[in-house]
Design a protein around this motif. Structure first.
Motif, short mmCIF file in Angstrom:
data_model
loop_
_atom_site.label_atom_id
_atom_site.label_comp_id
_atom_site.label_asym_id
_atom_site.label_seq_id
_atom_site.Cartn_x
_atom_site.Cartn_y
_atom_site.Cartn_z
N MET A 1 -28.86 27.99 4.44
CA MET A 1 -28.54 28.47 3.16
C MET A 1 -29.85 28.62 2.36
O MET A 1 -30.46 27.87 2.19
N GLY A 2 -30.47 29.86 2.49
CA GLY A 2 -31.55 29.82 1.91
C GLY A 2 -30.93 29.64 -0.17
O GLY A 2 -30.55 30.55 -0.62
N LYS A 3 -33.18 30.44 -0.54
CA LYS A 3 -33.11 30.89 -1.84
C LYS A 3 -32.19 32.11 -2.38
O LYS A 3 -31.33 32.03 -2.89
N TYR A 4 -32.57 32.85 -1.05
CA TYR A 4 -31.72 34.50 -1.74
C TYR A 4 -30.97 34.61 -0.85
O TYR A 4 -30.21 35.90 -1.49
N ILE A 5 -30.11 34.36 0.19
CA ILE A 5 -29.49 34.99 1.49
C ILE A 5 -28.48 34.20 0.68
O ILE A 5 -28.46 32.30 1.16
N SER A 6 -27.89 35.23 0.38
CA SER A 6 -26.02 33.95 0.47
C SER A 6 -25.67 33.82 1.56
O SER A 6 -25.77 33.88 3.09
N GLU A 7 -24.78 31.64 1.60
CA GLU A 7 -24.23 31.58 2.63
C GLU A 7 -23.35 32.54 3.38
O GLU A 7 -23.54 32.33 4.70
N ASN A 8 -22.58 33.58 3.19
CA ASN A 8 -21.58 34.02 3.27
C ASN A 8 -22.46 35.15 3.86
O ASN A 8 -22.00 35.53 4.70
N ILE A 9 -23.52 35.63 3.51
CA ILE A 9 -24.14 36.78 4.11
C ILE A 9 -24.67 36.32 5.92
O ILE A 9 -24.85 36.96 6.94
N GLU B 1 -39.75 37.82 2.87
CA GLU B 1 -40.21 36.54 3.76
C GLU B 1 -38.95 35.86 4.16
O GLU B 1 -39.06 35.31 5.45
N GLU B 2 -38.08 35.39 3.25
CA GLU B 2 -36.76 34.62 3.65
C GLU B 2 -36.41 35.40 4.87
O GLU B 2 -35.12 35.14 5.81
N GLY B 3 -36.02 36.47 4.57
CA GLY B 3 -35.17 37.58 6.21
C GLY B 3 -35.49 37.73 7.55
O GLY B 3 -35.23 37.41 7.78
N HIS C 1 -33.51 44.82 4.66
CA HIS C 1 -33.27 45.79 3.55
C HIS C 1 -31.81 45.56 3.34
O HIS C 1 -31.57 45.93 1.82
N PHE C 2 -31.37 45.55 3.77
CA PHE C 2 -29.58 44.72 3.64
C PHE C 2 -29.89 43.46 2.62
O PHE C 2 -28.59 43.46 1.80
N ILE C 3 -30.35 42.59 3.05
CA ILE C 3 -30.52 41.27 2.42
C ILE C 3 -31.43 41.17 1.01
O ILE C 3 -29.96 41.26 0.14
N ILE C 4 -32.69 42.07 0.52
CA ILE C 4 -32.73 42.68 -0.43
C ILE C 4 -31.75 43.39 -1.51
O ILE C 4 -31.65 43.48 -2.40
#
Length: 162
Positions: free
Chosen positions: A1-9, A81-83, A116-119
């Motif tokens: 899991m990153g800082k911006y992307i949730s573990e669920n996503i 960038e994380e995405g 863009h979904f992640i954003i």
């Protein structure tokens, strides 16, 4: 899991059964199914489809300007960038090749839409925006579909999926 992307996503994206329902009937309003893979390639690579997804990206971005939320917008590049790293390293390797579909074009479109979904998801979780275009595309990926175009004058008309 990153800082911006949730573990669920992350888990939801990695659990997608890519393209498992291509061409099969679906009962969703305002959806049109394209079964001809040559036409899918044309539609997904068309300037019209690219302009629609770009317009929806710009709509998210313009919201920050309208609401004077410049400090919130600063995270956009970091989220993207994380995405991109997540998609490149974990998602693209599990997307299967489909005979009749041009992989590079499909990967580029899916990558753009997933970033863009992640954003969109990040800013929704922060209760900053309420847009749902890329979330709707994501739901279609989860259903084993491939969003690939638009029939009509956007936003009127129907989403085309394979």
């Amino acid at each position: 899991m990153g800082k911006y992307i949730s573990e669920n996503i992350e888990k939801e994206i990695l659990s997608i059964n890519w393209f498992s329902q291509l061409g099969k009937p679906i009962n969703i309003d305002n959806i049109s199914i394209e079964t001809n893979l040559n036409k899918v390639n044309e539609k997904i690579n068309s300037p019209e489809w690219e302009n629609i997804t770009l317009e929806e990206s710009n709509n998210i971005n313009s919201y920050f300007l309208q609401k004077n939320l410049f400090s919130k917008q600063d995270e956009w590049d970091l989220i993207a960038e994380e995405g991109r790293d997540f998609i490149k390293n974990k998602v693209i390797p599990i997307i299967p090749e489909i005979n009749g579909l041009t992989r590079e074009i499909i990967i580029n479109d899916i990558s753009w839409n997933l970033i863009h979904f992640i954003i969109e998801d990040y800013y929704k979780r922060k209760k900053i925006i309420r847009t749902s275009f890329f979330s709707e595309l994501f739901e279609l990926y989860r259903l084993g579909r491939l969003p690939c175009g638009w029939d009509g004058d956007f936003p009127n008309g129907k989403l085309i999926i394979a």
